[in-house]
Motif scaffolding. Structure first.
Motif, PDB file in Angstrom:
ATOM      1  N   PRO A   1       0.815  -1.224   0.000  1.00  0.00           N
ATOM      2  CA  PRO A   1       0.000   0.000   0.000  1.00  0.00           C
ATOM      3  C   PRO A   1       0.842   1.264   0.000  1.00  0.00           C
ATOM      4  O   PRO A   1       0.422   2.292  -0.543  1.00  0.00           O
ATOM      5  CB  PRO A   1      -0.823  -0.132   1.289  1.00  0.00           C
ATOM      6  N   THR A   2       2.041   1.206   0.579  1.00  0.00           N
ATOM      7  CA  THR A   2       2.899   2.383   0.606  1.00  0.00           C
ATOM      8  C   THR A   2       3.331   2.782  -0.796  1.00  0.00           C
ATOM      9  O   THR A   2       3.264   3.961  -1.182  1.00  0.00           O
ATOM     10  CB  THR A   2       4.127   2.105   1.494  1.00  0.00           C
TER      11      THR A   2
ATOM     12  N   ILE B   1      -4.825   1.022  -4.018  1.00  0.00           N
ATOM     13  CA  ILE B   1      -4.215  -0.110  -3.324  1.00  0.00           C
ATOM     14  C   ILE B   1      -4.856  -1.392  -3.829  1.00  0.00           C
ATOM     15  O   ILE B   1      -6.065  -1.441  -4.065  1.00  0.00           O
ATOM     16  CB  ILE B   1      -4.414   0.021  -1.801  1.00  0.00           C
TER      17      ILE B   1
ATOM     18  N   HIS C   1      -0.525  -2.154   5.829  1.00  0.00           N
ATOM     19  CA  HIS C   1      -0.924  -0.767   6.095  1.00  0.00           C
ATOM     20  C   HIS C   1       0.237   0.156   5.773  1.00  0.00           C
ATOM     21  O   HIS C   1       1.405  -0.268   5.661  1.00  0.00           O
ATOM     22  CB  HIS C   1      -1.377  -0.591   7.544  1.00  0.00           C
ATOM     23  N   LEU C   2      -0.069   1.438   5.613  1.00  0.00           N
ATOM     24  CA  LEU C   2       0.925   2.411   5.193  1.00  0.00           C
ATOM     25  C   LEU C   2       2.082   2.504   6.180  1.00  0.00           C
ATOM     26  O   LEU C   2       1.907   2.318   7.383  1.00  0.00           O
ATOM     27  CB  LEU C   2       0.278   3.788   5.065  1.00  0.00           C
TER      28      LEU C   2
ATOM     29  N   ASN D   1      -6.461   3.913   2.808  1.00  0.00           N
ATOM     30  CA  ASN D   1      -5.970   2.599   3.242  1.00  0.00           C
ATOM     31  C   ASN D   1      -6.970   1.923   4.178  1.00  0.00           C
ATOM     32  O   ASN D   1      -7.212   0.706   4.098  1.00  0.00           O
ATOM     33  CB  ASN D   1      -4.622   2.776   3.932  1.00  0.00           C
TER      34      ASN D   1
ATOM     35  N   GLN E   1      -9.921   0.461   2.226  1.00  0.00           N
ATOM     36  CA  GLN E   1      -9.546  -0.780   1.527  1.00  0.00           C
ATOM     37  C   GLN E   1      -9.478  -1.948   2.495  1.00  0.00           C
ATOM     38  O   GLN E   1      -9.978  -3.054   2.211  1.00  0.00           O
ATOM     39  CB  GLN E   1      -8.205  -0.566   0.827  1.00  0.00           C
TER      40      GLN E   1
ATOM     41  N   LEU F   1      -5.649   0.915  11.537  1.00  0.00           N
ATOM     42  CA  LEU F   1      -5.034   0.201  10.413  1.00  0.00           C
ATOM     43  C   LEU F   1      -4.227  -0.994  10.896  1.00  0.00           C
ATOM     44  O   LEU F   1      -4.265  -2.083  10.295  1.00  0.00           O
ATOM     45  CB  LEU F   1      -4.146   1.149   9.619  1.00  0.00           C
TER      46      LEU F   1
END
Length: 858
Positions: free
Chosen positions: A245-246, A255, A262-263, A283, A286, A345
């Motif tokens: 995701p980052t 994403i 997670h970020l 995020n 999603q 997250l």
């Protein structure tokens, strides 16, 4: 329905393989997948709070990077970059990590860390690098370097080849970084360079387990977008899945809908607070959507509720922000919302990661039922299978005409409908066609009725005489062998016993040798005391049968009876000596695997990398890597096996039974010789003493123990099984996937070819059990003065010995499916047992073919 013991055992093993496959299909995690397809009309990005419902509220976030270059170095351990090795062999990377504009992390991989080989030489990647960096027609570049992984598998993480390879990788990173910096200009987005590894490397150079060196990998993100460091910072710890995701949001892309990561907050810390909250919201949406699709009780998850609260707080913050509030209250509130998002997250990502361990219990239970039925069949059939006739009467036809059979079919169908219509996770059996499922239900019901019939037939009745052929009794040695096998199986319920299983087999093998030594002493000192004086010095003569003279080492080797006696007494002691030396050849398991052994001393570095000069060569120029030579050996081995198979086929059309038996025995030994040569080719140089000791023990045991002491086929089979298990560990194998030598799959090949690589790797890994099983087949087929159904007895014993641990581990893994070591210890062991069962099935197929050919001959 009457079946020979060998055919009955083969059918049981085939059913067992199907049962294990069904169990494994339900046991291993079902991937977490979203219900939204790629063509779904669901918007990629949720609306930003308090911005209305127009298209601007759902627009994609602005990208943070223009280009991304990912340098994936296979088997890159974190200490290769962050440790002393990094400072010595990767100076440029170490400087960037300590003083550059970068973020460094320790990314944890999830075991089992197993990847498929793709390319063999690294030059194939580097030779295109300069041209690619000059072009502007790409946004993301992925470079996968495999050389470090190959070095690790060949000679370990402390090889002298590791340093030069890390220096080569450091130069490549320096080149890429310089190119990216040179192409950046004022007003354009910065570029990102990612250095990472897919997994680490154990102290033996492999991977697949859960040890820290195997799962800890470096993750270095280098970009002018990051704040320049003023000193060394300890790398943070995160999960590998957080990179997905980052990178997606860093490039302004949606994403992946099935991503569970997670970020990484540090990557976006230079953005404004509104932009950071927006990315975290995307995020979170999603992950929450994926959580809804994969978990029926998603609303009870803490992370889901935390995200709803954080999103509501986000809306309140946005209202103040859009109203133009610039007070400190707004800043503090935004930081609080940011913290709420991050906690939500992490909780949702953790919950989704746990979903990866979700089991298909219906398939697991059905597989367990099938494999239990197979074991009960084998145990109930023991008296008939080990009788002189070696024929098992399976009451399958009568079971199909019984009332309980139809009732069980009705009950099974109703149960299947009930399970498939109830709420729950995905089920493999429910996705199959009804015709196939109903066939499975019919077979289950038939097997159950047949089991009840066989059990009722075995129940003792006072006025009933023993069944014909049920003449097998349990001797002292039989009891020792069976108790040892079952006791060993039951002792492996602990993770420590599985990790150190080799110690159990070594102990059992020593016990077996001592028991054999006792039998030899009893025969030569108690029973032979009554022999006449004429046998003291002269050769021991045996009576002849209609098929020829029976075997005697004294006659065959030309030695006296006294010499034969002392050779027989020395055989168990020599076997013990060989086994003790082999124990020190390869340290295996967990506790002592790091200690030096004879294998380290024998494994010459130059031999390991293929740079050994022939006596007539004076330089290393033009040294062969052995590919052509290995192919020549393959052709030679195929010729030997072809000759053996030809003799086996010719033996079936021989009119004379004696000539047919002699030709068949020769054909079997030729096939066995081909297998031995193939194993010698695949074994590493330091492991060849294992093969030599295996052949030596087989020869002396056959000459002076198994033939002379007249052990029956069942006893001989169990001994071969014990030796095969011990030699599996003498090779350096363990119950850890990391000890599988995948480099064997490239012997004689210039590139990775899937089918031969799988075959060669499996053959090399299970060479010990396979060689002992092949020797048993040759040994039993060559016996002229034994029971004619020895092959049937041997095949049945193999099936029974394989079924006991299979059933035990299926039940054990089911009961311990939430154990801490389920993926690192218990599941790899189950895979080893499943593969061993598959190889045993192939061996028993050959047993059955030879046994049926014997039975068909009058």
């Amino acid at each position: 329905m009457k079946l020979s013991s060998s055919l009955f055992a083969l059918l049981c093993l085939i059913c067992e393989i199907v049962s294990i496959a069904l169990f494994l299909r339900g046991f291993f995690p079902v991937p977490v997948k979203s219900s939204f397809s790629a063509k779904s009309k669901v918007p990629h990005f949720p609306a930003e709070p308090q911005t209305g419902s127009g298209p601007n509220s759902r627009k994609a976030p602005e990208p943070l990077f223009k280009r991304v270059v990912i340098v994936l170095i296979d088997a890159l351990r974190e200490d290769f970059v962050f440790g002393s090795d990094g400072r010595s062999f990767m100076p440029y990377t170490s400087h960037v990590v300590e003083r550059g504009s970068s973020h460094s992390f320790i990314a944890k991989a999830r075991p089992p860390t197993v990847t498929m080989p793709r390319i063999k030489v690294d030059n194939n990647v580097t030779r295109h690098l300069d041209d690619t960096l000059k072009r502007d027609d790409w946004d993301i570049l992925i470079l996968h370097y495999l050389g470090l992984d190959h070095i690790g598998h060949i000679s370990g993480p402390h090889s002298s080849l590791i340093g030069p390879k890390l220096m080569e990788m450091d130069d490549i990173i320096k080149k890429i970084h310089a190119s990216l910096i040179s192409k950046e200009s004022e007003g354009t987005l910065p570029n990102l360079l990612v250095l990472c590894g897919d997994h680490g490397m154990s102290e033996t150079g492999s991977h697949g387990g859960s040890s820290e060196p195997e799962i800890n990998t470096p993750l270095v993100l280098i970009s002018p977008a990051f704040r320049r460091k003023v000193g060394f910072e300890k790398p943070g710890v995160l999960e590998q899945v957080d990179l997905t995701p980052t990178l997606a949001l860093g490039l302004g892309l949606p994403i992946s809908k099935n991503s569970v990561g997670h970020l990484i907050p540090a990557v976006f810390e230079e953005l404004s607070l509104r932009e950071q909250l927006r990315l975290l919201q995307i995020n979170g949406h999603q992950l929450s959507r994926l959580l809804q699709d994969s978990n029926p009780t998603f609303h009870k998850e803490d992370g889901y509720e935390q995200f709803r609260v954080a999103e509501k707080s986000h809306g309140s913050w946005m209202k103040l922000y859009l109203d133009g509030n610039t007070s400190e209250v707004l800043s503090n509130m935004g930081k609080k919302v940011l913290k709420q998002y991050l906690e939500a997250l992490k909780a949702m990502s953790s919950a989704l990661s746990k979903q990866l361990g979700k089991y298909d219990m219906y398939s697991m239970i059905m597989g367990m039922i099938f494999i239990l039925q197979v074991l009960f069949f084998l145990m109930l059939a023991m008296p008939e299978a080990l009788s002189r006739e070696a024929v098992v009467d399976v009451p399958l036809a009568s079971s199909l005409l019984s009332l309980p059979f139809y009732l069980l079919c009705l009950f099974g169908s109703a149960l299947h409908v009930l399970v498939c219509t109830s709420s729950g996770g995905p089920c493999y059996l429910c996705s199959l066609p009804w015709v196939l499922v109903f066939t499975v239900i019919l077979l289950t019901a038939a097997f159950t009725c047949a089991l009840v019939s066989m059990a009722a037939r075995r129940m003792p009745v006072s006025n009933k005489t023993p069944a014909k052929g049920s003449d097998w009794t349990l001797s002292e040695l039989d009891a020792l062998l069976l108790i040892g096998t079952v006791g060993h199986t039951l002792s492996l319920g602990s993770s420590s016993f599985i990790e150190e299983e080799h110690q159990t087999w070594y102990f059992l093998l020593n016990t077996l040798c001592l028991a054999i030594f006792q039998d030899v002493c009893r025969k030569y000192f108690r029973e032979q005391r009554h022999r006449g004086e004429e046998e003291d010095e002269g050769p021991l003569l045996h009576s002849s049968t209609e098929e020829g003279p029976s075997f005697s080492p004294a006659v065959e080797l030309g030695v006296s009876w006294v010499s034969e006696k002392w050779l027989a007494l020395a055989t168990p002691l020599l076997t013990l000596t060989c086994c003790r030396l082999l124990r020190s050849l390869n340290q295996t398991g967990v506790q002592w695997a790091h200690l030096p052994d004879f294998g380290h001393w024998l494994n010459s570095y130059r031999a390991a990398v293929g740079n050994v000069l022939f006596p007539w060569q004076h330089s290393s120029r033009g040294v062969s890597k052995g590919t052509i030579e290995a192919r020549f050996v393959y052709v030679f081995i195929l010729g030997i096996i072809f000759t053996g198979v030809k003799d086996l086929l010719r033996s079936q059309v021989m009119s004379s039974a004696v000539d047919s038996r002699r030709l068949k025995s020769r054909g079997l030994w030729e096939v066995y010789s081909g297998v031995v040569l193939l194993v010698a080719l695949l074994f590493r140089a330091h492991n060849l003493p294992t093969l030599a000791c295996c052949l030596l023990i087989q020869t002396i045991m056959a000459q002076f123990i198994w033939k002379k002491l007249h052990y029956d086929a069942a006893q001989t089979t169990i001994m071969h099984y014990w030796f095969g298990q011990a030699f599996f560990y003498f090779q350096g194998n363990s119950n850890n996937i990391g000890t599988v030598d995948i480099s064997v799959g490239f012997v004689g090949l210039e590139s990775y070819v899937e089918a031969p690589a799988i075959f060669l790797t499996a053959l090399s890994t299970y060479a010990g059990p396979l060689l002992w099983a092949c020797h048993l087949l040759c040994f039993l087929s060559s016996q002229r003065d034994r029971a004619v159904m020895g092959l049937g007895h041997g095949s049945y014993c193999f099936a029974l010995l394989r079924s006991i641990p299979d059933v035990f581990y299926v039940v054990l893994v089911t009961s311990l499916r939430y154990h801490l070591f389920i993926w690192s210890v218990f599941s790899p062991k189950l895979l080893y047992e499943a593969m061993h069962t598959l190889i045993t099935t192939a061996v028993c197929l050959f047993f059955t073919f030879m046994d049926q050919e014997r039975s068909a001959r009058p």
